[in-house]
Every structure is written in structure tokens, then in C-alpha cells.
Enzyme design. Structure first.
Site, PDB file in Angstrom:
ATOM      1  N   GLU A 375     -11.550  -1.219  -7.227  1.00  0.00           N
ATOM      2  CA  GLU A 375     -11.776  -2.501  -7.885  1.00  0.00           C
ATOM      3  C   GLU A 375     -12.927  -2.538  -8.889  1.00  0.00           C
ATOM      4  O   GLU A 375     -13.667  -3.527  -8.937  1.00  0.00           O
ATOM      5  CB  GLU A 375     -12.005  -3.564  -6.796  1.00  0.00           C
ATOM      6  CG  GLU A 375     -13.282  -3.374  -5.945  1.00  0.00           C
ATOM      7  CD  GLU A 375     -13.097  -2.522  -4.691  1.00  0.00           C
ATOM      8  OE1 GLU A 375     -12.236  -1.635  -4.693  1.00  0.00           O
ATOM      9  OE2 GLU A 375     -13.838  -2.741  -3.714  1.00  0.00           O
ATOM     10  N   GLU A 400      -6.340  -5.226  -5.590  1.00  0.00           N
ATOM     11  CA  GLU A 400      -7.536  -4.870  -6.371  1.00  0.00           C
ATOM     12  C   GLU A 400      -8.077  -6.064  -7.151  1.00  0.00           C
ATOM     13  O   GLU A 400      -9.283  -6.244  -7.253  1.00  0.00           O
ATOM     14  CB  GLU A 400      -7.258  -3.682  -7.304  1.00  0.00           C
ATOM     15  CG  GLU A 400      -6.836  -2.389  -6.600  1.00  0.00           C
ATOM     16  CD  GLU A 400      -7.740  -1.957  -5.444  1.00  0.00           C
ATOM     17  OE1 GLU A 400      -8.923  -2.327  -5.417  1.00  0.00           O
ATOM     18  OE2 GLU A 400      -7.234  -1.257  -4.538  1.00  0.00           O
ATOM     19  N   GLU A 422     -12.865  -5.635   2.696  1.00  0.00           N
ATOM     20  CA  GLU A 422     -11.446  -5.249   2.742  1.00  0.00           C
ATOM     21  C   GLU A 422     -10.573  -6.191   3.575  1.00  0.00           C
ATOM     22  O   GLU A 422      -9.427  -6.436   3.222  1.00  0.00           O
ATOM     23  CB  GLU A 422     -11.309  -3.806   3.233  1.00  0.00           C
ATOM     24  CG  GLU A 422     -11.968  -2.766   2.323  1.00  0.00           C
ATOM     25  CD  GLU A 422     -11.419  -2.744   0.899  1.00  0.00           C
ATOM     26  OE1 GLU A 422     -10.328  -3.296   0.658  1.00  0.00           O
ATOM     27  OE2 GLU A 422     -12.103  -2.163   0.023  1.00  0.00           O
ATOM     28  N   ASP A 481     -17.595   7.492   4.222  1.00  0.00           N
ATOM     29  CA  ASP A 481     -16.286   8.132   3.976  1.00  0.00           C
ATOM     30  C   ASP A 481     -15.689   8.686   5.265  1.00  0.00           C
ATOM     31  O   ASP A 481     -14.478   8.739   5.430  1.00  0.00           O
ATOM     32  CB  ASP A 481     -16.418   9.302   2.989  1.00  0.00           C
ATOM     33  CG  ASP A 481     -16.528   8.822   1.551  1.00  0.00           C
ATOM     34  OD1 ASP A 481     -16.397   7.602   1.329  1.00  0.00           O
ATOM     35  OD2 ASP A 481     -16.757   9.668   0.666  1.00  0.00           O
ATOM     36  N   TYR A 489      -9.239  -3.178   7.132  1.00  0.00           N
ATOM     37  CA  TYR A 489      -8.294  -3.927   6.305  1.00  0.00           C
ATOM     38  C   TYR A 489      -7.438  -4.845   7.189  1.00  0.00           C
ATOM     39  O   TYR A 489      -7.377  -6.051   6.989  1.00  0.00           O
ATOM     40  CB  TYR A 489      -7.348  -2.977   5.566  1.00  0.00           C
ATOM     41  CG  TYR A 489      -7.988  -2.120   4.506  1.00  0.00           C
ATOM     42  CD1 TYR A 489      -8.867  -1.093   4.840  1.00  0.00           C
ATOM     43  CD2 TYR A 489      -7.704  -2.309   3.164  1.00  0.00           C
ATOM     44  CE1 TYR A 489      -9.434  -0.289   3.871  1.00  0.00           C
ATOM     45  CE2 TYR A 489      -8.271  -1.511   2.179  1.00  0.00           C
ATOM     46  CZ  TYR A 489      -9.139  -0.502   2.541  1.00  0.00           C
ATOM     47  OH  TYR A 489      -9.701   0.290   1.575  1.00  0.00           O
TER      48      TYR A 489
END
Ligand code: BES
Ligand code: ZN
Length: 707
Positions: A375, A400, A422, A481, A489
Site C-alpha cells: 500500500e 490495498e 491488516e 517477517d 488479517y
């Protein structure tokens, strides 16, 4: 101890060190994560007491900040008093916590960044300078800095007063200037930090400008991917792009690499002709002779939203504020695929308020881009795998662009609260799909059911006790990560669905809340406690929510949501008897239903899938006709699981042509788990093709399949 007393006397309270360190840590953690009442045993001189944290007014307004700091220092010290309490109430003095940044952002805070950079494709590096405008924060407030370690005797250290610490990874720093004065600096590769001595700057200077001359390291910058022309779609010119989220900005420029700090930015970029640079900002000028480009981002953004891409790029205007950029050969496909973007953007404005970033442009990257979408403000980065030709991945754009509000205006304070970015975005994305489909909620419910099934897959993959399947998790000494997965999400979206349907019980009121939330936290950052506090203020009935269950328990959500849709029912029917799946039946499903059907088959326990059924589906439905990557990778995952050798060539072709993490990780992992005999061939293939894959992803795949 009464709370009044706490405010009258200034107490420096230190958690008794008699308890083992682990216990102290757990106390704080329990409080922070659950937002429930917790007590700490505190000691002042020879007096000791148990303080109920949530019940002191002071802690209700700023609990997280202080406890975060305490947690970071691994030694809980609370300073309680009227003066300090007030210091927390003004916006300017808000203090943050971030376990993934070593920068002392609670002492100095960057509020404007200017880049002056050359893009060197021969040496694969950026070089030039970055100029910061920095505000020196009030000394008193800084005592709560989340990042400065406490000293042995529990006194707050003052020896770091004159130092600016920035995150810096593999950067070559040449010099640091304050006006005409050279400032001494030190690079610490172990901590990935750059420490600048600020002693020569007058103490009364509150707003300070410094210039750092530096270059990135050739091919070692985690944020930058340098591609030869052979690695692009058109194979004509080299290409470079950045991916800073979550903590890679520090390898592009020295910075306060935390989502907690937002800065406006300007940039002057020089690159070789005929290439052009694009940034997460508005282009303001172009000097044709020198191929110099100027950019401006007037909305303050965190470091992870700094972005640059340089390549041979052409564009197509979808509307007067939407332009799609791509390599020349893909221009026509972009035209078709993204034509509905203006409708989506307007729908989002209708729900969330005016779009604040002036332009909404899209850059379609070469296949090695590891994400489906990113985004970056004013210029979303999108994977070429979205160019399916049937607009079946429009939801990616919807996702996005929604970040333009949730994420880019309203931002998680640190990556432990990633679900605020998210989960909200995923939840709103489904609402927007309903507006676009004009279908009274079927599209929204089906999309949410799909998310739920994705969540099931993730929980199966990670294990239902894995802490990264909590909505909020700890990231001390963990690279975000490594924690990244789809829980934040879909469990995040499920929590919001639950709040809308079972607590607020009115979509209209819930939408009003969303608008108000966006308005309140725009241009700011927040953590989960801030959200809960605001939500409970808005809807007093929310006090009954068991937040701890939702936020701090791993695995599937505490309640099962029934999205009950016809679209879903059709897929479930087929999944029950996969041997009956025929081409005619598949033709009745839309692309996302096929994705859903395959997810059901992958998650099924016990599985009804056999080698023969896979063979039959392949023959009956001509599976090679499908080009939607989301369908293909799930289909191939089933094939690998059943060792269906007939499509092996196709699978390798797919692995060779795509670079998305979402595709590559599950497929390579499935080979390792289900088809070990194939591993020599897989390794050989991977070695040959890894130059086309993003280096960070190469590492992650190697971890899964071994070198
Ligand atoms: N911001 C994320 C991508 C991201 C997350 C990059 C964490 C680095 C670290 C982006 O908005 C996203 O969620 N992308 C998804 C696709 C989306 C349509 C669900 C992806 O790339 O898989
Ligand atoms: Zn996202």
C-alpha cells in the site's frame, strides 16, 4: 494505596527484584496483551504494596506506553505523579514503544525527511544524502523512552542525552553535518544502528536539521531489489524497487524505523535515461536534461511507507486521479484489469471519508515482487499476477486502497499490533466488495467465508498453539517477517465482524464508528489498548467482550462465525464428493469459489482426495485452462500432495514464472512434506531459478526446503 495518594506524591516505584525476572516479565505481558486488570507488586523504600494497574486513572490514559517501556527495560519502573501525568495528555508528547527499532525516537523525533539520491545501476546502489528535520523532545518525557536501557542501579541514564540513535542496516555513512559543523558518528553493525553525537548542537535548539551523506550497500540492501534487464518482463532495461515493510527501510536510509514515527518527505532523484523513478509521493517536477525528478509527500508517513521504483515504465490513465504504471508490454492488460478502480475508491470514500493522498496510482511490478500488493501511498505496488484477464483479483486493489485509511492514515504503533492495519483493512475490503456488487451482502459474506477458510489453513500450517496465531504477539528479538502470517488479517476481520454483528448489532452504527475511528486516529498511531478504549467509550455494551480470548489466545477465534451464503454452500456440496466434480459444475463457479473449493479440499480432515480423484478433476475440468494464480497454486498444492506427476512440468513452469511469496512458500513446502522423492529435482530447479526470486524470500524458502 489510594489512587489520590499516587497523584499527590511523586513516587518512584520499582518492582521488587525479589521475584524472578521471568515473573516480572509475565506480569507486564499479561497486562499488556490482555487489557485486563493486572497487579504488580511494587516497593518504595521500605513500603510495599500491590497496585491494581487498570484502576489508577493515570494508567488508564497511558498504560501501554509506560508498561511497554517497562517491559523493554525488563525492569518495571513506574514514575507516578501529577506532572508526568499531564505530560502524556498532549498529542505532541505521546511516547511510543517499538521492540523492533533501536532508535531513540522518544528523545528526538524526525518530522520531515528530504532525500537527494542518485540511482546507480552499475554498482547497484543509491548514493547521496538524506536531510532530517528533528524535534528534540522534552527531557522529562524522555525519561520514559522505550528504547534506552535502564542502568544497573535502576536510575534513568542521562548519558545518552546528546546522542541521536538511528536504525541503519548495511549503510555506508560518509559524513554527518549540522549546519557547517561535522558531527561525530559511530556505526554499530551488531545493533544495526548509527549513533550521532549531538553535543555540539545548542541545547536550546528544539528543531534541528542534520544532513547525512551515505550510500546503500551494493546488493546487500534488504529493502532494494536490483534487477538485470533479463529479470524483467520486457528484458529491455534494468529495474529497481524497494519493499520497506516491515523493517527494511533502515537498509535504504538511516532512519527511525518504526511505524510510530511519521514524517513528511520530499525527494530529488537522478536516474539514467530513459528510466524513470516513481515514489510513494506526488511528483512535482521533472528536469528533462538531467533526468532529475522531484517528489513531495505532504502527509506524514512512517518509514515503512517510503518507496521507490525505477524502471522503463509507461502509464495509462484510468481517471483524473488514477494512473496505472507498468512495463510497456503489460500496458493493455492493466487497462482492462484495473478499470473499476475509480468505483472502488469512491466506495471507500463513501464509507471512510475523503481520500487524502491526492492521487491513487498503481505500479505493476516485475514477477519477483514477493507480495500481492503493498500500500505505498499515492503509488500502490501490485504484483503482475493480478493481471488475470477477468478482474477476478479486483479485491486485491480494494484491499490495498483501503490501506489509504487503515494503515496509512491510522497506523499501528508497532508491529505487535499489525492486526490494526491488516484486520481492519481486510474487514473493510469485504464491506466495499458488497457496495461494488450491490448485492445485499452476499459478496461480503462469501469473501469473509473465504477469509475464514484461509485462517483455517494458516492455523493448520502454524499449529493451533503457535503464538503468532494470536492477534497481538510479542516481537522482542523477532523480525516481524518471521511472524508474518494471515491470522492478523482474518482473525482481525472476524473480531470486527463479531463486534458489528454480536455486540453493536447494527451495521449503520458500526459504520459510523469506523468513520469516527478513522477521523480520530488519522495522522496518528495507536495500539490495541487505544482501540479498545475508544471502542468501549463509543459502545459501552462492549465492556462485556472477552478481549483476552480474542487477542491473546492462539488458534481459531473463540466463536465460529457462520457466514451462511449460497456461494459458499455450492462449494461445500462439491467438496463433500469431489469425485463428482465435473467441468459443467466448475463452470457454474466463479474464480473465487474455485479458490474456496480447493481450500476446503486442502483443509479437509479426513481428506477425501485421492490420486484418482485429482486425475479425474484434471481430465474433466482441463485444469490447465485456469490462469488465476490463486486457483493454480491451490490446485498444484493438491497435485503435489497426491504426487500427481502428470502436471509436474506445469508446476515447475508456474514456480519459474511467479515470484509471489503466497505461491512459492506453500508449493515448495508441500514438495518437502508430501513428495520427498522429488526433492533432488526441486532443489536443482530452485538453484537455477532463485535469481528471479526476491532475496528475502529465497532465504525463507531455503529455511523450508533446506539448501
Ligand atoms: N501491507 C501488506 C503487505 C506486507 C505485509 C508487506 C507485511 C510486508 C510485511 C499488504 O497490504 C498486503 O496485505 N498484501 C497481501 C495481499 C492482500 C490483497 C491481502 C499480500 O501481499 O499477500
Ligand atoms: Zn494489507
Amino acid at each position: 494505596m489510594s489512587s489520590t495518594m499516587l497523584f499527590i506524591v511523586l513516587l518512584v516505584i520499582t518492582v521488587a527484584r525479589a521475584a524472578p525476572v521471568q515473573d516480572e516479565t509475565c506480569d507486564v505481558q499479561a497486562y499488556r496483551q490482555s487489557h485486563c486488570t493486572a497487579s504488580v507488586f511494587v516497593q518504595h523504600g521500605c513500603t510495599s504494596a500491590t497496585v491494581d494497574l487498570i484502576h489508577t486513572n493515570f494508567l488508564q490514559s497511558c498504560s501501554s506506553v509506560r508498561l511497554n517501556w517497562a517491559y523493554a527495560a525488563n525492569n518495571l519502573t513506574l514514575i507516578i505523579g501529577r506532572q508526568e501525568h499531564q505530560a502524556f495528555t498532549s498529542d505532541h508528547s505521546y511516547l511510543y514503544y517499538d521492540p523492533n527499532s533501536i532508535s531513540n525516537f522518544n528523545r528526538f523525533r524526525v518530522n520531515h525527511t528530504h532525500f537527494d539520491l542518485n540511482v546507480d545501476f552499475d554498482r547497484h546502489l543509491l548514493h547521496g544524502h538524506v536531510q532530517f528535520n528533528i524535534v528534540r523532545l522534552d527531557q522529562k518525557q524522555c525519561e520514559y523512552s522505550s528504547t534506552i536501557k535502564n542502568t544497573e542501579n535502576n536510575e534513568i541514564p542521562h548519558n545518552l542525552d546528546g546522542k541521536l540513535i538511528l536504525d541503519a542496516h548495511q549503510l555506508n555513512v560518509e559524513k554527518v553535518m549540522y549546519e557547517t559543523t561535522l558531527l561525530p558518528f559511530e556505526i554499530n553493525p551488531e545493533h544495526n544502528s548509527l549513533t550521532i553525537d549531538m553535543e555540539q548542537i545548542p541545547k536550546e535548539a528544539i528543531s534541528i536539521s542534520i544532513v547525512i551523506n551515505y550510500s546503500t550497500s551494493p546488493d546487500q540492501s534488504k529493502a532494494l531489489q536490483w534487477m538485470t534487464k533479463e529479470q524483467t518482463a520486457d528484458r529491455q532495461y534494468p529495474f529497481m524497487y524497494s519493499q520497506c515493510q516491515a523493517i527494511h527501510a533502515r537498509s535504504m536510509y538511516p532512519c527511525q524505523d518504526t511505524p510510530g514515527v511519521k514524517s513528511t518527505y520530499t525527494a530529488k532523484i537522478i536516474c539514467p535515461k530513459p528510466l524513470i523513478p516513481l515514489m510513494s509521493a506526488i511528483q512535482t517536477k521533472h528536469d528533462v536534461d538531467t533526468n532529475t525528478f522531484y517528489f513531495e509527500q505532504t502527509v506524514a508517513v512512517p518509514s515503512y511507507l517510503m518507496a521507490i521504483a525505477v524502471g522503463h515504465l509507461v502509464s495509462y490513465d484510468i481517471s483524473d486521479r488514477i494512473r496505472v504504471w507498468s512495463e510497456p508490454s503489460r500496458r493493455e492488460r492493466c487497462k482492462y484489469e484495473f478499470e473499476e478502480t475509480e468505483c472502488a475508491l469512491s466506495a471507500a470514500e463513501q464509507l471512510l471519508g475523503k481520500y487524502q493522498w491526492k492521487r491513487y496510482d498503481i505500479l505493476v511490478l516485475p514477477p519477483s515482487f514477493p507480495y500481492t500488493g503493498m500500500e505505498n501511498p499515492c503509488m500502490n505496488f501490485i504484483s503482475p499476477a493480478t493481471l488475470v484477464g477477468d478482474r477476478s483479483l479486483t479485491w486485491v486493489i480494494v484491499h490495498e486502497l483501503t490501506h489509504s485509511w487503515t494503515g496509512n492514515l491510522v497506523t499501528n504503533e508497532n508491529w505487535e499490533h499489525f492486526w490494526l492495519n491488516e484486520g481492519f483493512t481486510t474487514f473493510i475490503e469485504a464491506k466495499l466488495l458488497e457496495i461494488l456488487a450491490k448485492d445485499n451482502g452476499e459478496a461480503r459474506r462469501f469473501h469473509s467465508a473465504q477469509g475464514w477458510e484461509e485462517l483455517e489453513s494458516t492455523i493448520i500450517e502454524f499449529g493451533s498453539t503457535n503464538p503468532y496465531t494470536c492477534l497481538v504477539y510479542r516481537l522482542q528479538n523477532v523480525d516481524p517477517d518471521d511472524a508474518y502470517n494471515s491470522t492478523q488479517y482474518h482473525k482481525g476481520a472476524a473480531l470486527l465482524w463479531f463486534l458489528e454483528h454480536d455486540i453493536v448489532c447494527s451495521e449503520v452504527e458500526f459504520d459510523q464508528f469506523l468513520r469516527s475511528y478513522v477521523q480520530k486516529f488519522s495522522h496518528r498511531v495507536l495500539n490495541t489498548d487505544d482501540f479498545i478504549q475508544y471502542f468501549e467509550l463509543y459502545f459501552p455494551q462492549a465492556k462485556k467482550v472477552d478481549w483476552k480470548l480474542w487477542l491473546n489466545t492462539p488458534g481459531m477465534p473463540p466463536i465460529t462465525i457462520n457466514f451462511s451464503t449460497e456461494l459458499e454452500r455450492q462449494c461445500r456440496q462439491l467438496a463433500k464428493q469431489p469425485s463428482l466434480i465435473s467441468d459443467a459444475q466448475m463452470k457454474l463457479l466463479n474464480a473465487n469459489q474455485i479458490v474456496y473449493l480447493f481450500n476446503l479440499l486442502l483443509n479437509q480432515k479426513p481428506s477425501t482426495i485421492t490420486y484418482d480423484i485429482i486425475k479425474q478433476i484434471d481430465k474433466n475440468c482441463q485444469m490447465n485452462q485456469y490462469s488465476n494464480g490463486d486457483i493454480c497454486y491451490r490446485w498444484y498444492q493438491l497435485c503435489i500432495r497426491m504426487k500427481y506427476i502428470e502436471v509436474l512440468e506445469d508446476i515447475f513452469k508456474f514456480l519459474g514464472e511467479n515470484g509471489e511469496m503466497k505461491f512459492l512458500k506453500p508449493l515448495y513446502t508441500e514438495f518437502k512434506l508430501s513428495w520427498p522423492e522429488m526433492m533432488p529435482k526441486v532443489h536443482e530447479f530452485f538453484e537455477e531459478h532463485k535469481k528471479y526470486i526476491h532475496p528475502l524470500l529465497v532465504q525463507q524458502i531455503e529455511q523450508r526446503i533446506g539448501k
